[in-house]
Design an enzyme around this catalytic site. Structure first.
Site, mmCIF file in Angstrom:
data_model
loop_
_atom_site.group_PDB
_atom_site.id
_atom_site.type_symbol
_atom_site.label_atom_id
_atom_site.label_comp_id
_atom_site.label_asym_id
_atom_site.label_seq_id
_atom_site.Cartn_x
_atom_site.Cartn_y
_atom_site.Cartn_z
ATOM 1 N N GLU A 134 92.365 46.890 54.124
ATOM 2 C CA GLU A 134 93.185 46.188 55.110
ATOM 3 C C GLU A 134 94.338 45.462 54.438
ATOM 4 O O GLU A 134 94.264 45.092 53.270
ATOM 5 C CB GLU A 134 92.329 45.167 55.867
ATOM 6 C CG GLU A 134 91.340 45.773 56.849
ATOM 7 C CD GLU A 134 92.009 46.396 58.062
ATOM 8 O OE1 GLU A 134 93.233 46.224 58.247
ATOM 9 O OE2 GLU A 134 91.298 47.069 58.822
ATOM 10 N N ASN A 197 97.436 48.579 69.264
ATOM 11 C CA ASN A 197 97.633 47.134 69.194
ATOM 12 C C ASN A 197 99.127 46.858 69.382
ATOM 13 O O ASN A 197 99.912 46.974 68.453
ATOM 14 C CB ASN A 197 97.098 46.703 67.814
ATOM 15 C CG ASN A 197 97.465 45.291 67.438
ATOM 16 O OD1 ASN A 197 97.946 44.510 68.260
ATOM 17 N ND2 ASN A 197 97.245 44.954 66.173
ATOM 18 N N TYR A 243 106.943 61.658 64.367
ATOM 19 C CA TYR A 243 105.861 60.736 64.692
ATOM 20 C C TYR A 243 106.225 59.350 64.161
ATOM 21 O O TYR A 243 106.597 59.220 62.984
ATOM 22 C CB TYR A 243 104.538 61.203 64.066
ATOM 23 C CG TYR A 243 103.414 60.273 64.428
ATOM 24 C CD1 TYR A 243 102.823 60.344 65.685
ATOM 25 C CD2 TYR A 243 102.990 59.285 63.541
ATOM 26 C CE1 TYR A 243 101.826 59.451 66.061
ATOM 27 C CE2 TYR A 243 101.999 58.388 63.905
ATOM 28 C CZ TYR A 243 101.420 58.479 65.168
ATOM 29 O OH TYR A 243 100.445 57.595 65.532
ATOM 30 N N ASN A 248 101.472 48.059 61.435
ATOM 31 C CA ASN A 248 101.449 46.810 62.206
ATOM 32 C C ASN A 248 101.769 45.602 61.336
ATOM 33 O O ASN A 248 102.040 44.510 61.808
ATOM 34 C CB ASN A 248 100.123 46.615 62.954
ATOM 35 C CG ASN A 248 98.932 46.631 62.033
ATOM 36 O OD1 ASN A 248 99.051 46.334 60.830
ATOM 37 N ND2 ASN A 248 97.771 46.991 62.544
ATOM 38 N N TYR A 254 101.263 49.128 51.678
ATOM 39 C CA TYR A 254 100.398 49.322 52.850
ATOM 40 C C TYR A 254 100.911 50.492 53.704
ATOM 41 O O TYR A 254 101.765 50.338 54.571
ATOM 42 C CB TYR A 254 100.332 48.031 53.666
ATOM 43 C CG TYR A 254 99.342 48.045 54.806
ATOM 44 C CD1 TYR A 254 97.995 48.281 54.580
ATOM 45 C CD2 TYR A 254 99.763 47.822 56.116
ATOM 46 C CE1 TYR A 254 97.088 48.287 55.630
ATOM 47 C CE2 TYR A 254 98.863 47.820 57.181
ATOM 48 C CZ TYR A 254 97.531 48.053 56.913
ATOM 49 O OH TYR A 254 96.633 48.060 57.962
#
Ligand code: NAG
Ligand code: NAG
Length: 361
Positions: A134, A197, A243, A248, A254
């Site tokens: 994460e 989200n 795409y 987020n 990341y």
């Protein structure tokens, strides 16, 4: 949450002929072997040479499984599946005192499902590995972990064990293949986005809101009540020229399955919003994606995408990497084997005194 590649997903790949067979086979073999429950006694009979010699092998103990997703480690998964010597992965907690490494996945520590075994006497040689896929924003309750860990395992390129959500591995497909064979034929949408989200605070939301006024964007996912399941995700994305692989959270290195799986495996050119272009170029060819930051405005980005979709030859150039590479999914078990087989002789002292500061570096 991180989407791990599942056997179900892998089976699905078989119906897509643009996905290189080698990738399909590699993944099916990998996940098939992990999921087939064959008792370790069977392995022991078939491979009598695989006697576990605790004098030469490094032992890595998985204290509990990330997200409860367990794999069959067999007698020696590192050797049997990846041909990596000198490392034994175990999940039996009674082997704590023998273990050279103990691996702890962050999610279960942060939500209280699991605890660090601080009540046990930790052997001098034993190193603890902190494991998370994460971004810093999603790793809560970091403070109590300070000073306990010797190594990190994450997508970060500077982690002790780098275990990204995906990576490209060189592949020799031989001659005769053309890039067109890797491009899905039935393209009917210009740009697609799958989002679960949806937050007005995300940078990506602002970009999307502007982009949809310039070009049509088909949106799917929980945020718009159009969920795609394992069976429909890739076929849906494959019909899109582009795409939106919008992260987020913008954090160093990341780059998630949105890029590796949804876009690259799905057969759409990724338009990325995330860390700077150089960090994508560190893991993928520079002509395999389009970066939002390449454009001075979202209008320019939209116009560029519209023109690119009409220019067959130029569009195809974004698939050139497929003649040389396949996408390997997240393989943290293999990365663990590689690390553990190499560091058996490592004597350096290392402690993460402030993990939270490290992850935010
Ligand atoms: C090897 O492991 C066995 C059983 O796990 C143990 O009895 C033995 O003492 C170990 N040998 C060494 C050299 O650590
Ligand atoms: C690993 O971390 C622990 C806890 O901080 C520490 O006591 C130990 O010396 C470290 N081991 C090595 C080999 O760095």
């Amino acid at each position: 949450m991180c989407v791990y590649f599942t056997a179900k997903n892998m089976k699905l790949f078989r119906s897509y002929r643009w996905i290189p067979m080698a990738f399909v086979l590699a993944c099916l073999t990998f996940f098939g072997s992990l999921l087939i429950q064959c008792p370790s006694s069977v392995n022991a009979v078939q491979k009598p040479e695989q006697v576990i010699l605790n004098t030469t092998n490094t032992i890595a103990l998985i204290w509990y499984w990330p997200f409860g997703m367990s794999y069959n480690l067999g007698a020696n998964i590192c050797h049997d599946l990846f041909e990596i010597p000198n490392c034994i992965l175990v999940e039996d907690r009674s082997r704590f005192s023998e273990a050279d490494f103990v691996i702890f996945h962050h999610r279960e520590l942060s939500n209280g499902q699991q605890k660090l075994p601080v009540h046990l006497t930790r052997p001098q040689k034993q190193r603890w590995v902190w494991f998370s896929q994460e971004c810093p924003e999603n790793n809560l309750n970091m403070k109590p972990l300070a000073g306990h860990f010797n190594f990190t395992m994450s997508y970060r390129l500077d982690a002790d064990i780098t275990a990204p959500s995906g990576r490209l591995v060189p592949q020799n497909f031989g001659t005769g293949l053309t890039v067109e064979e890797f491009i899905p034929k039935d393209k009917s949408s210009l740009a697609c986005w799958v989002v679960s989200n949806f937050s007005p605070h995300h940078k990506r939301t602002a970009v999307y809101n502007k982009l949809k006024t310039i070009i049509p964007v088909d949106v799917y996912g929980g945020a718009v009540n159009k969920r795609l399941d394992d069976k429909t995700l890739l076929p849906t994305i494959s019909r899109c020229y582009f795409y939106l692989a919008f992260e987020n959270s913008i954090s160093r290195d990341y780059i998630t399955e949105k890029f590796w799986y949804n876009a690259l495996v799905g057969g759409a050119v990724p338009v990325v919003l995330g860390p700077p272009r150089e960090q994508y170029e560190a893991v993928a060819p520079k002509d395999s994606f389009i970066h939002v930051d390449d454009f001075s405005s979202v209008e320019d980005l939209g116009e560029f995408l519209r023109k690119l979709a009409e220019d067959k030859q130029r569009y195809a150039s974004y698939f050139n990497w497929r003649l040389k590479y396949t996408v390997e999914p997240n393989m943290w078990i293999k990365r663990t084997c590689e690390f553990c087989s190499k560091v058996s002789s490592l004597q350096t002292h290392k402690v993460y005194k402030d993990l939270d500061a490290w992850q935010r570096e």
